[in-house]
Design an enzyme around this catalytic site. Structure first.
Site, mmCIF file in Angstrom:
data_model
loop_
_atom_site.group_PDB
_atom_site.id
_atom_site.type_symbol
_atom_site.label_atom_id
_atom_site.label_comp_id
_atom_site.label_asym_id
_atom_site.label_seq_id
_atom_site.Cartn_x
_atom_site.Cartn_y
_atom_site.Cartn_z
ATOM 1 N N ASP A 1 -24.653 -22.065 -33.087
ATOM 2 C CA ASP A 1 -25.441 -22.197 -31.857
ATOM 3 C C ASP A 1 -25.738 -20.823 -31.285
ATOM 4 O OD1 ASP A 1 -26.821 -23.568 -29.854
ATOM 5 O OD2 ASP A 1 -25.055 -23.692 -28.585
ATOM 6 N N ARG B 1 -33.966 -15.451 -27.300
ATOM 7 C CA ARG B 1 -32.861 -15.562 -26.330
ATOM 8 C C ARG B 1 -31.973 -14.319 -26.315
ATOM 9 N NH1 ARG B 1 -30.619 -21.824 -26.380
ATOM 10 N NH2 ARG B 1 -32.658 -22.828 -26.086
#
Length: 407
Positions: free
Chosen positions: A229, A285
Site C-alpha cells: 500500500d 502521492r
C-alpha cells in the site's frame, strides 16, 4: 589589558589571553565587540574540528550528530536533532539501550527476548539497536508501544518480506536507519501490542510505516520501496510528525496523509516532509494530503509518473525550496493534483510554492491566499535555497555507519 578592553571582565580577559594570545594583543582588533565575535568564531571552529558542531552540509539534522566520530557512544543524542512538527519526538532517549540479537524467531503473541518485537512492546522507554546486519521478516504487523526508538545505525537492517511497522495510538516514536521494503498484508489473527495486551487484528494494508492515531513521530534516514500500500501513511488524527532524509523508490502510492475526506479530525494533523529524495520508479502521492497542514521543504523530486503533491478536503500545503524534475513525457509535468473537487472549490485551498526549483517543464498550480494566516501559524522550519537541495539530500536513506568513524 583591562584598559584596552574596558567592557570585558578581567577573568574573561585572562581566559582569552590564554586561549588566543595573538587575538587579544592584536593591534587590528581593539574593538571589544569584534574580539568577542572573533573568539566565538574560533571556538566554534575548534568545536567543529572536534566533531561537536556542524559538518557544514546544510542539513540541520545531519549537522547535529553525523560529524561526531563517537556517535555510537552517544546514540541517544540523535533524539535532540529532530526538526519540524515531529521535533519533540524523543523516542527512547530517556531509557535503556536494548540490543536485538535474534532476527528469525518472530512470534506475534509471545515474542522472545532478543527479538525486535519483544523490544517494541515493552512499557518503558527503550533505544533499540542491532547486534549485527540482519533481515527481519515479520509474521504480523510490528505494533509499537510508546517511547521507542528503532536505530539501525552501525548495521544493515532490513524489515522486509512480511507485514511491517504500525504506530497505532502511541506517542514518541523514532524510526531511523532502517531498510523497509516489500511489505505485505497481515492480520486476521492475534497480535501483541504491549506486555499486558494482545488482541485480534483485522487485515492490514501492507504499509511500510503505518501511523494511526499516533503523535510525536519521526521517521528519518530510512530507505523505503515496493510495499503493498503506502510507504509511509498517517491517518486517523495522527499529528506532530516529521518525515526526513528518507530515500523512496519503486512504489505507486507513496505517502497518504489523512484518512478520508469525511474524517474531519485530521484537520489537526501537522506533518513536516523535509530533505527526502523521491527517486526512481515512483508514481504519485509524495504526499497526498487531506484537511491538515503540510510543510514540504527542501526535498528532491527526481521521478513521478502521475503527480508529486496532491490532496483533497482543503488541506494547507506549503511547498518551499524543493527541486522538481518533471518526467520526460509531456503528460506529467504538473507537480500538483487537486482531487475530488471542482476548480470553483479547490481554488480557495491554500497551496503555495515558495522558492521551488522547477526543471524540465515542471509547474506548480497554486491556490488560495498566498500569505494567509494558515501558513504563518505553522512554518515548521526555515527552508534553505532550492539550489542546495542536491547537497542537503545527498545522503538520504539508510546510512552506512560504522563504529569509530563519522557516519
Amino acid at each position: 589589558m583591562a584598559a584596552i578592553y574596558p567592557n570585558l571582565s578581567l577573568p574573561l580577559l585572562l581566559l582569552l589571553s590564554l586561549l588566543f594570545p595573538s587575538l587579544i594583543f592584536s593591534s587590528t582588533l581593539q574593538n571589544p565587540d569584534l574580539v568577542v565575535q572573533e573568539v566565538h568564531r574560533k571556538i566554534n571552529e575548534s568545536r567543529r574540528n572536534l566533531g561537536y558542531l556542524s559538518c557544514g552540509t546544510g542539513n540541520p539534522i545531519d549537522d547535529c550528530w553525523r560529524c561526531d566520530p563517537n556517535w555510537e557512544q552517544n546514540r541517544q543524542r540523535l533524539a535532540d536533532c529532530a526538526i519540524g512538527f515531529g521535533k519533540n519526538a524523543v523516542g527512547g532517549r530517556d531509557g535503556k539501550i536494548y540490543v536485538v540479537t535474534d532476527s528469525g524467531n518472530d512470534n506475534p503473541v509471545t515474542p522472545k527476548p532478543g527479538t525486535l518485537r519483544y523490544a517494541v512492546i515493552q512499557e518503558e522507554p527503550l533505544w533499540i539497536i542491532f547486534a549485527r546486519d540482519m533481515v527481519i521478516q515479520l509474521k504480523e504487523e510490528l505494533i509499537m508501544n510508546s517511547f521507542k526508538t528503532i536505530d539501525g545505525r552501525g548495521s544493515s537492517v532490513h524489515i522486509a518480506g512480511g507485514p511491517c511497522i504500525t504506530v497505532q495510538y502511541v506517542t514518541n516514536i523514532i524510526i531511523h536507519g532502517i531498510h523497509i521494503h516489500d511489505c505485505k498484508q497481515g492480520g486476521n489473527t492475534m497480535v501483541r501490542d504491549s506486555t499486558k495486551h494482545f488482541g485480534f487484528r483485522t487485515l492490514s494494508d501492507g504499509d511500510g510505516v503505518s501511523i494511526f492515531g499516533g503523535s510525536h513521530v519521526w521517521v528519518d534516514h530510512c530507505s523505503l520501496s515496493n510495499c503493498r500500500d503506502g510507504l509511509i501513511d498517517a491517518i486517523h488524527g495522527s499529528t506532530a510528525i516529521t518525515i526526513s532524509n528518507n530515500y523512496m523508490t519503486h512504489h505507486d502510492k507513496v505517502m497518504l496523509l489523512g484518512h478520508s475526506d469525511s474524517y474531519t479530525q485530521d484537520k489537526n494533523m501537522q506533518v513536516t516532509i523535509a530533505f527526502n529524495h523521491f527517486g526512481e520508479g515512483l508514481v504519485q502521492r509524495m504526499p497526498r494530503c487531506r484537511h491538515g497542514y503540510f510543510h514540504v521543504v527542501n526535498n528532491d523530486y527526481t521521478h513521478w509518473e502521475m503527480y508529486a503533491i496532491g490532496g483533497s478536503a482543503a488541506p494547507t500545503i506549503n511547498s518551499q525550496g524543493n527541486r522538481f524534475l518533471a518526467p520526460d513525457n509531456r503528460f506529467s509535468k504538473e507537480v500538483t493534483k487537486y482531487e475530488d473537487a471542482p476548480e470553483s472549490e479547490w481554488k480557495n485551498w491554500n497551496w503555495r510554492s515558495d522558492g521551488d526549483l522547477m526543471m524540465n517543464g515542471a509547474y506548480f498550480t497554486q491556490s488560495g491566499a498566498g500569505a494567509s494566516s494558515s501558513y504563518a501559524r505553522a512554518s515548521s522550519l526555515g527552508a534553505r535555497p532550492s539550489s542546495l537541495v542536491g547537497t542537503i539530500t545527498l545522503n538520504s536513506g539508510a546510512l552506512n555507519c560504522r563504529k569509530g568513524s563519522r557516519c
